[in-house]
Enzyme design. Structure first.
Site, PDB file in Angstrom:
ATOM      1  CE  LYS A 160      47.604  30.399  36.691  1.00 45.47           C
ATOM      2  NZ  LYS A 160      46.526  31.090  35.986  1.00 45.47           N
ATOM      3  CB  THR A 161      43.674  34.193  39.221  1.00 42.62           C
ATOM      4  OG1 THR A 161      43.896  33.015  38.449  1.00 42.62           O
ATOM      5  CG2 THR A 161      42.502  34.960  38.639  1.00 42.62           C
ATOM      6  CG  ASP A 203      46.683  33.261  33.457  1.00 47.71           C
ATOM      7  OD1 ASP A 203      47.722  32.903  34.038  1.00 47.71           O
ATOM      8  OD2 ASP A 203      45.537  32.922  33.841  1.00 47.71           O
ATOM      9  CD  GLU A 204      47.491  28.728  33.132  1.00 43.90           C
ATOM     10  OE1 GLU A 204      48.650  28.266  33.178  1.00 43.90           O
ATOM     11  OE2 GLU A 204      46.622  28.426  33.952  1.00 43.90           O
ATOM     12  CD  GLN A 251      50.850  24.669  37.425  1.00 45.73           C
ATOM     13  OE1 GLN A 251      49.651  24.392  37.371  1.00 45.73           O
ATOM     14  NE2 GLN A 251      51.300  25.685  38.142  1.00 45.73           N
ATOM     15  NE  ARG A 302      46.171  21.336  39.288  1.00 47.73           N
ATOM     16  CZ  ARG A 302      46.585  22.588  39.271  1.00 47.73           C
ATOM     17  NH1 ARG A 302      45.706  23.575  39.170  1.00 47.73           N
ATOM     18  NH2 ARG A 302      47.864  22.892  39.378  1.00 47.73           N
TER      19      ARG A 302
END
Length: 728
Positions: free
Chosen positions: A34-35, A222-223, A253, A607
């Site tokens: 995503k980044t 973002d997020e 998430q 993770r």
């Protein structure tokens, strides 16, 4: 589009980067890049003619914002510094600094962190006659912060409390009102105020609102699944004119409901923004198929989500390992053994992370790692800027910059000692209150404080002189020189230095003060002519728990699962997977709370890049008492079971029968024929796992556990008092 922008993207990523048709929702699964999509989209916008300084990119940590700038700079050199790349709170602070007067704020307003908030709340509780409630200061901070996240100021909260009678809400309303008055009189804001006052400024000031709606051509968040109501309102307001809003996130998430996040913001994006485009990123570049399959099986049990299925081209990888240990000490020893094994097979300590649900769980791991002489770091413990000596000297700087900041001034009234003890402090505060003065003004007129002792008057004059000199210094000195002046003029440096021979920690404190000056030097180099002490103090106040994480240090990382969000490690241990701990308070949790815990488990599992270990303890000591525990439902949902020692028995084996009585707990089951007696060799039925045979059991009474070999080939060890077992 230049070759450097958009290269190496998969089709879905490319679509998200190039879409220009208005609101865009990017559902980005864990590890799907995503980044990369965000930075390439920003670079693509700049290449297509959008001025960099008209782009607002909001994320949730300072570290993520800095990483974003670095990666954008690599794609479109010289443009990253122009972009408004901030956390929500940093963006709000920047806007409020620019429009302080319109927002009703002091131009050098102080941003108070959580520790400052708690201190002010403690004072407030005393003032309103609730001194016995001071142990609940953290609770009041949390409730008031959530109210501000929902855009309820003190007056609005008081109205709600009256319309919905509740003694606690009425008490909070009284505390909130007094607390806010103290903040306002001190020229300070807390984190909630940054968002609340920004949202109010945009709503109430048409000039400011119109300017920023026109100014920001593109808004990226973002997020987005972690946004609260205030952040949602700010985002929607800023993007209202151009409608060029791109939000990136993953409902699976969303793990911050406890601090005000609303998962519905991302789930309802398409209805909030008509004709929105949705792009799903499902190709994972982080984890092995085995890890993704286990995590996917867990999150599939949630209802509040966008359906998606992560996949990867990576090799299958090692199986996810599950281990049951007798207690938390054995759990820690097991983790250390596996860490040593991983290192022996080529892993670096920095590749390994241990996650836990609550901070208290770190102790057993710290002790076991220390005993094994393995270096480790605890992320989220006392951070650099929260250390006493750092907070003290920063308070001197804040008090000198903002004369109304009585909170920072109170911290250092008698540090180092100058004759202003508790009684003198109280006398000064009473004098200031009765005379309508700030505490800083009261220091300059100590002779008027009738009950102040001679030594208190001398100390007050001395401190007033120090602050006056510092205020003059700050006007002409660089940030690092100004901070050094604060250390020297206050006598703080000499005070610590003189204690080196008698205090074993004093040398370390001097080292920390020197490191603070180093940090200011780096800040000056990064900011150039824009370096400003107020801005530095603001950035320090806005730092989050994960900002201090340094992946380059060769040490095992210990952290709560919440802090692990956004990170990745080759090897991950998710520990304490027991009912009541993870998911926490499972028996009393609502369906929504269990779903949040499941998302938290999903975040923890995803993770891991190559190796994932899940552990649970049969018994764990809480508040001095040992409790027997059922393995977490998440282990069962992932179709993972504890490893059984020795050969597994087939269903037709008939070992020597052994009968065990156990007491039925006070629980209600859907079926009334639940087993009350068990014996080895007995055929049983489990609602989820089907038929199986009891091959062993251990313990007795409430701690009785049964080992069952199911027909599907799986073996599970279950706590009998909870397991829904019925005659086959």
């Amino acid at each position: 589009m230049p070759s450097s922008v958009g290269t190496g993207l998969n089709p879905e990523q490319q679509q998200a980067v190039e879409y220009r048709g208005g609101p865009l929702l990017v559902i980005a699964g864990a590890g799907t890049g995503k980044t990369r999509v965000i930075v390439h989209r920003i670079a693509s916008l700049i290449d297509s003619g959008v001025p960099a300084n008209r782009i607002l990119a909001v994320t949730f940590t300072n570290k993520a914002a800095e990483e974003m700038r670095k990666r954008i700079d690599a794609l479109v050199p010289g443009q990253a510094s122009k972009i408004w790349a901030h956390t929500f709170h940093a963006f709000a602070a920047r806007m409020l600094r620019k429009h302080a007067s319109a927002a009703g704020l002091h131009p050098h307003f102080t941003v108070y962190d959580a520790a400052d908030q708690k201190r002010i709340i403690t004072e407030t509780l005393k003032e309103v006659g609730l001194v016995n409630e001071k142990s609940k200061a953290g609770l009041y901070v949390s409730v008031i912060s959530r109210a501000k996240d929902d855009l309820l100021d003190a007056e609005s909260y008081a109205i709600h409390a009256m319309t919905q009678p509740d003694s606690f809400r009425e008490t909070v309303a009284k505390v909130y009102t007094r607390y806010q008055k103290k903040l306002d009189s001190a020229g300070g804001v807390d984190f909630g105020d940054l968002l609340l006052k920004t949202a109010h400024l945009l709503k109430n000031d048409e000039r400011v609102r119109s300017y920023y709606q026109e100014f920001f051509r593109e808004v990226l968040v973002d997020e987005y699944q972690d946004t609260n109501h205030a952040q949602y309102v700010i985002t929607k307001t800023l993007a209202a004119k151009h409608r060029n809003l791109c939000v990136v996130g993953d409902p699976d998430q969303s793990i911050y409901a406890w601090r005000g996040a609303h998962i519905r913001n991302i789930l309802e994006f398409e209805s909030d923004f008509k004709n929105a485009k949705t792009v799903k990123l499902e190709q994972n570049y982080r984890s092995t198929p085995n890890i993704l399959n286990a995590a996917g099986a867990v999150i599939l049990n949630n209802r509040q989500r966008h359906a998606k299925s992560l996949w990867t081209e990576a090799p299958e990888g090692d199986p996810v390992e599950v281990e049951e240990l007798s207690d938390e000490r054995q759990e820690a020893k097991y983790v250390v053994r596996r860490v040593v094994d991983l290192v022996d097979h080529g892993a670096s300590l920095k590749d390994i992370a241990v996650f836990y649900r609550t901070n208290a769980q770190s102790r057993s791991f710290e002790e076991a790692l220390s005993l094994a002489q393995l270096p480790y770091r605890v992320v989220g413990s006392v951070r650099f800027y929260e250390r006493k000596e750092i907070k003290d000297v920063l308070s001197y700087a804040r008090a000198a910059l903002n004369p109304a900041d009585s909170v920072s001034l109170s911290r250092v009234l008698n540090v180092p000692a100058r004759g202003i003890g508790k009684s003198a402090e109280e006398a000064l505060k009473i004098f200031a209150r009765d005379a309508g003065l700030t505490l800083r003004d009261a220091l300059s007129h100590p002779e008027a404080a009738a009950t102040l002792s001679p030594s208190g008057r001398r100390g007050a004059r001395e401190l007033a002189h120090v602050l006056d000199r510092l205020s003059a210094d700050f006007a002409v000195l660089s940030p690092s020189e100004a901070m050094n002046a604060a250390m020297q003029r206050s006598g703080y440096w000499d005070w610590i230095e003189n204690a080196v021979e008698t205090d074993p920690e004093a040398a370390g404190r001097l080292g920390n003060l020197q490191e603070l000056l180093n940090a200011l030097k780096e800040f000056e180099e990064a900011q150039g002519e824009d370096a400003d002490l107020s801005r530095f103090l603001e950035e320090v106040a806005l730092q989050s728990g994960a900002d201090g994480y340094d992946a380059s240090q060769p040490a095992v990382t210990l952290m709560t699962v919440h802090l692990a969000k956004g990170l990745e490690f080759p090897a991950v241990f998710v520990t304490g997977l027991e009912e009541g701990l993870f998911p926490i308070q499972a028996g009393n949790a609502s369906a929504e709370e269990v779903e949040e815990e499941r998302r938290l488990c999903y975040v923890a599992m995803t993770r891991a890049e190559k190796r994932l270990f899940l552990t649970h303890a049969a018994s764990r000591r809480l508040f001095g008492r040992a409790y027997s525990n059922l393995p977490s439902r998440f282990i069962l949902e992932a179709r993972l079971f504890s490893r059984e020692e020795g050969p597994k028995r087939e269903l037709d084996e008939s070992p020597e029968p052994r009968t065990q009585e156990f007491v039925e707990p006070d629980r209600t089951f859907e079926q009334g024929d639940r087993l009350r007696k068990i014996k080895r060799g007995m055929l049983v039925r489990h609602p989820e796992f089907g038929e199986g045979k009891i091959v062993d059991f251990s313990g007795a009474g409430e701690a009785l556990k049964v080992t069952i070999h199911f027909r599907n080939g799986k073996t599970a060890k279950l706590l009998a008092r909870f397991a829904p077992l019925f005659p086959a």
